[in-house]
Design an enzyme around this catalytic site. Sequence first.
Site, PDB file in Angstrom:
ATOM      1  N   ASN A 118       2.150  -2.386   5.974  1.00  0.00           N
ATOM      2  CA  ASN A 118       1.428  -1.109   6.015  1.00  0.00           C
ATOM      3  C   ASN A 118       1.684  -0.307   4.749  1.00  0.00           C
ATOM      4  O   ASN A 118       2.790  -0.308   4.211  1.00  0.00           O
ATOM      5  CB  ASN A 118       1.840  -0.308   7.247  1.00  0.00           C
ATOM      6  CG  ASN A 118       1.481  -1.040   8.530  1.00  0.00           C
ATOM      7  OD1 ASN A 118       0.672  -1.965   8.489  1.00  0.00           O
ATOM      8  ND2 ASN A 118       2.075  -0.660   9.637  1.00  0.00           N
ATOM      9  N   VAL A 119       0.647   0.424   4.352  1.00  0.00           N
ATOM     10  CA  VAL A 119       0.743   1.226   3.125  1.00  0.00           C
ATOM     11  C   VAL A 119       0.779   2.710   3.459  1.00  0.00           C
ATOM     12  O   VAL A 119       0.711   3.555   2.575  1.00  0.00           O
ATOM     13  CB  VAL A 119      -0.448   0.907   2.177  1.00  0.00           C
ATOM     14  CG1 VAL A 119      -0.398  -0.536   1.703  1.00  0.00           C
ATOM     15  CG2 VAL A 119      -1.802   1.198   2.851  1.00  0.00           C
ATOM     16  N   HIS A 135       2.752  -4.581   0.696  1.00  0.00           N
ATOM     17  CA  HIS A 135       1.389  -4.332   0.207  1.00  0.00           C
ATOM     18  C   HIS A 135       1.246  -2.999  -0.531  1.00  0.00           C
ATOM     19  O   HIS A 135       0.141  -2.491  -0.672  1.00  0.00           O
ATOM     20  CB  HIS A 135       0.392  -4.413   1.372  1.00  0.00           C
ATOM     21  CG  HIS A 135       0.242  -5.797   1.935  1.00  0.00           C
ATOM     22  ND1 HIS A 135      -0.443  -6.081   3.094  1.00  0.00           N
ATOM     23  CD2 HIS A 135       0.700  -6.996   1.488  1.00  0.00           C
ATOM     24  CE1 HIS A 135      -0.403  -7.390   3.325  1.00  0.00           C
ATOM     25  NE2 HIS A 135       0.289  -7.965   2.374  1.00  0.00           N
ATOM     26  N   CYS A 150      -1.945   5.991 -25.014  1.00  0.00           N
ATOM     27  CA  CYS A 150      -2.769   7.159 -24.659  1.00  0.00           C
ATOM     28  C   CYS A 150      -2.838   7.386 -23.145  1.00  0.00           C
ATOM     29  O   CYS A 150      -3.278   8.458 -22.696  1.00  0.00           O
ATOM     30  CB  CYS A 150      -4.194   7.003 -25.224  1.00  0.00           C
ATOM     31  SG  CYS A 150      -5.028   5.497 -24.685  1.00  0.00           S
ATOM     32  N   THR A 205       0.818  -7.124  14.053  1.00  0.00           N
ATOM     33  CA  THR A 205       0.060  -7.804  12.989  1.00  0.00           C
ATOM     34  C   THR A 205      -0.707  -8.972  13.580  1.00  0.00           C
ATOM     35  O   THR A 205      -0.202  -9.668  14.466  1.00  0.00           O
ATOM     36  CB  THR A 205       0.965  -8.288  11.833  1.00  0.00           C
ATOM     37  OG1 THR A 205       0.154  -8.977  10.871  1.00  0.00           O
ATOM     38  CG2 THR A 205       2.098  -9.191  12.278  1.00  0.00           C
TER      39      THR A 205
END
Length: 257
Positions: A118-119, A135, A150, A205
């Site tokens: 999970n993010v 992830h 830059c 999951t």
Amino acid sequence: MSFAPLDTSASLPLADTEIASLRQRLHNARHLLVLTGAGASAESGVPTFRDAQTGYWAQFSPEEMASEAGFLAHPQRVWDWYQYRRDLVRQVMPNAGHVALAQWQARHSGRMTLVTQNVDGLHQRAGSTPVLCLHGNLMDNRWLLPPKPCCDVRFTEGDAPPQCPGCGNYLRPAVVWFGEALPHAELQQAQDAAKACDLMLVIGTSGHVYPAAGLAHIAARGGAHVVVINPEPTALDSVADRCWRLPSAQILPALLA
Ligand code: OAD
């Protein structure tokens, strides 16, 4: 060996003896590996990916929304989708499952490795530390191309997505997209824990995405007791010793108390 599917009604149909037997195993475990997926956050109100009605992949294609090619084809569309998910995640809270995992981890220092696909950062917000995020993190950005002198995140132009005014490089969400490598150190630590653990919980999951799903195979090959916690059948049920067909926020507090 997998248990026969259990009743999926919301009334916790699991026998007390079954819970007690896993609690005993947990008590005796040298090292516990926990792998979580989108279902661990479902009861917080975060959609999963593969649910046939509400899942993200029922509405969007992973190739368009979770790949570099998809981002380059429609940068604003993909950026806006991640901004939408960021807004959603800011509005939700960790659920009782996240909290139970964090509290067990704190009480048993060094005995749990928590790995997540999970993010959303909800394990961390519940107090879990460390968390191996395979992830990436939804709230972070990184440069699409290797940054030049830059490229400075403090000075960007545009916001959908922001770009470097010097070279046009895009900022993108710091999540792992399909076709990209997982962070090496986190994956290595997760695989080492899979080899070393004697108990593994596979929570929320579908088990379709590798290399994360491979952790359950590694653990099973090494002789660990593997438990799947998921209201639905998963691709990892065949390597599990037990399958508890239950929502994680409902059962984890009882298991990990
Ligand atoms: P999926 O959407 O594939 O699976 C979610 C799982 O959670 C399903 O098996 C559901 O049955 C289960 N589930 C739903 N509610 C639950 C609950 N309350 N308690 C426990 N389980 C529940 O999500 P993942 O397996 O996490 O990758 O998907 C893996 C990866 O594929 C994701 O990280 C994402 C996705 O595409 C990328 O975006 C790179």
